[in-house]
Enzyme design. Structure first.
Site, short mmCIF file in Angstrom:
data_model
loop_
_atom_site.label_atom_id
_atom_site.label_comp_id
_atom_site.label_asym_id
_atom_site.label_seq_id
_atom_site.Cartn_x
_atom_site.Cartn_y
_atom_site.Cartn_z
N ARG A 62 47.37 -11.52 178.03
CA ARG A 62 45.96 -11.32 179.29
C ARG A 62 46.86 -11.86 180.67
O ARG A 62 46.49 -11.62 181.55
CB ARG A 62 44.79 -11.83 178.91
CG ARG A 62 43.65 -11.64 179.78
CD ARG A 62 42.16 -11.69 179.52
NE ARG A 62 41.33 -11.52 180.39
CZ ARG A 62 40.30 -12.48 181.07
NH1 ARG A 62 41.17 -13.40 180.60
NH2 ARG A 62 39.67 -11.91 181.94
N HIS A 66 47.73 -10.83 184.04
CA HIS A 66 46.28 -11.02 184.94
C HIS A 66 47.87 -11.91 186.73
O HIS A 66 47.76 -11.84 187.43
CB HIS A 66 45.87 -12.35 184.73
CG HIS A 66 43.74 -11.86 184.50
ND1 HIS A 66 43.53 -12.06 184.76
CD2 HIS A 66 44.30 -10.44 183.23
CE1 HIS A 66 42.21 -11.31 184.95
NE2 HIS A 66 43.05 -10.36 183.01
N ASP A 67 49.02 -12.53 185.64
CA ASP A 67 49.57 -12.85 186.57
C ASP A 67 50.41 -11.50 187.12
O ASP A 67 51.07 -11.65 188.40
CB ASP A 67 50.84 -13.87 185.65
CG ASP A 67 52.15 -14.21 186.97
OD1 ASP A 67 51.85 -14.46 187.56
OD2 ASP A 67 53.07 -14.26 186.73
N ASN A 94 39.32 -14.84 186.54
CA ASN A 94 40.37 -15.58 186.09
C ASN A 94 39.40 -16.86 185.50
O ASN A 94 40.03 -17.12 184.29
CB ASN A 94 41.32 -15.91 186.70
CG ASN A 94 42.46 -15.34 187.14
OD1 ASN A 94 42.78 -14.02 186.60
ND2 ASN A 94 43.23 -15.04 188.04
N HIS A 194 43.67 -5.55 173.32
CA HIS A 194 42.13 -5.55 172.99
C HIS A 194 41.92 -5.57 171.45
O HIS A 194 40.91 -5.39 171.75
CB HIS A 194 41.67 -4.99 174.28
CG HIS A 194 40.85 -5.58 175.35
ND1 HIS A 194 40.02 -4.79 175.83
CD2 HIS A 194 41.43 -6.33 176.22
CE1 HIS A 194 40.26 -5.37 177.23
NE2 HIS A 194 40.72 -6.53 177.60
#
Length: 321
Positions: A62, A66-67, A94, A194
């Site tokens: 994750r 997100h980066d 975040n 997920h």
């Protein structure tokens, strides 16, 4: 005259080819000469972290995701607040939920002992995500290297829609992935991450308490336990109730049974354009894992800094110009 034009065209194409070859490019052998033990060192650090807490595999995946979705795969998410930096760590998607920063920092510290100033934090995070997948039964893939680290973070972009939300409808998810060069199939495959990890109560409270038509009643009842209030704080639930610590295709089987924990999970199987992909993955683990690996490669190459762009940070959380 015609022969002259042909010669000119060949010369132009030759120059174009030479220029392309001379441009900096990502390569799987990028550190073979300059830091040959970088990848085993990263792998060892990741293995130690996951052996202590298996959930960390999901957290590293994750963190990488997100980066990459905020100004590219440049390790901007790792930067702490500083005189010139407003950290992405404080962005709503975040803060309090993205984890694993210390694992990447630990890997960086070990690599710096071997090869100071050579291996970027962006590459370390990319390699760590691949290793994390493999260590919990997921696929592995060849990682192209040569990314450099950003000198900036982008809190505004991280907070204003670049990152998918657990409330996003299907078309919004498709659009956000498309904006990063990822197809609808890539999006569904990557959502399969997920199959491991957990979610905070606030992210699924509305779904398990208020949604009656698109959720299995028994599943909703189970998930209500420990999530009585919307601000259920640190209360967590596994994203995959069946095999929460193993990278498999049960996530997709859950969706077919209306047992997706998040709204953004279940919309993948709700009468829309992605139903067939979900059904395919629910019955074919190998296909899911193959597509997941291919999508991770594509995601890891979103707008990288290469060549003279960016820097190589000595500490991932700090940019010291």
């Amino acid at each position: 005259m015609a022969s002259t034009n042909i010669i000119a065209l060949i010369f132009f194409l030759l120059l174009l080819t030479i220029n392309t070859l001379c441009e900096p490019q990502l390569s799987s052998t990028f550190y073979d000469a300059t830091c040959p033990n970088a990848l085993p060192t990263i792998r060892s650090t990741v293995r130690t972290a996951i052996s202590r807490e298996r959930r960390m595999a999901a957290s590293i995946l994750r963190l990488h995701f997100h980066d990459c979705f905020v100004q590219g795969c440049d390790a901007s998410i790792l930067l702490d607040d500083g005189p010139l930096i407003v950290s992405e760590k404080n962005a709503l998607p975040n803060k309090g939920s993205v984890r694993g920063y210390e694992v990447i920092e630990a890997a960086k510290s070990e690599v710096e002992k071997l090869c100071p100033g050579v291996v970027s934090c962006a590459d370390i995070l990319t390699v760590a995500a691949r290793d994390a997948s493999e260590m919990v039964g997921g696929p592995s893939w060849s990682v192209k290297l040569g990314r450099r680290d950003s000198t900036t973070a982008n809190l505004v972009l991280a907070e204003t829609g670049a990152l998918p939300s657990f409330k996003d409808p299907l078309e919004s998810l498709i659009s956000k992935f498309d904006n990063n060069g990822l197809t609808t199939r890539d999006m569904v495959a990557l959502s399969g991450a997920h199959t491991i990890g957990q979610a905070h109560c606030f992210a699924f409270h509305d779904r398990v308490f208020n949604n009656e038509s698109d959720i299995d009643s028994g599943f909703a009842s189970t998930r209500r336990r420990g999530c009585h209030t919307k601000d259920g704080g640190a209360n967590l639930a596994p994203l995959d109730l069946v095999t929460p610590n193993s990278f498999d295709n049960n996530y997709f089987r859950n969706l077919v049974q209306k047992k997706g924990l998040l709204e953004s999970d279940q919309v993948l199987f709700s009468g829309g354009s992605t139903d067939n992909i979900v059904r395919e993955y629910s019955g074919n683990t190998l296909k899911f894992k193959s597509d997941f690996a291919a999508a991770m490669v594509k995601m890891s190459e979103i707008r990288p800094l290469i060549g003279d762009e960016g820097v190589i940070r000595s500490v991932c959380g700090v940019f010291d110009p």
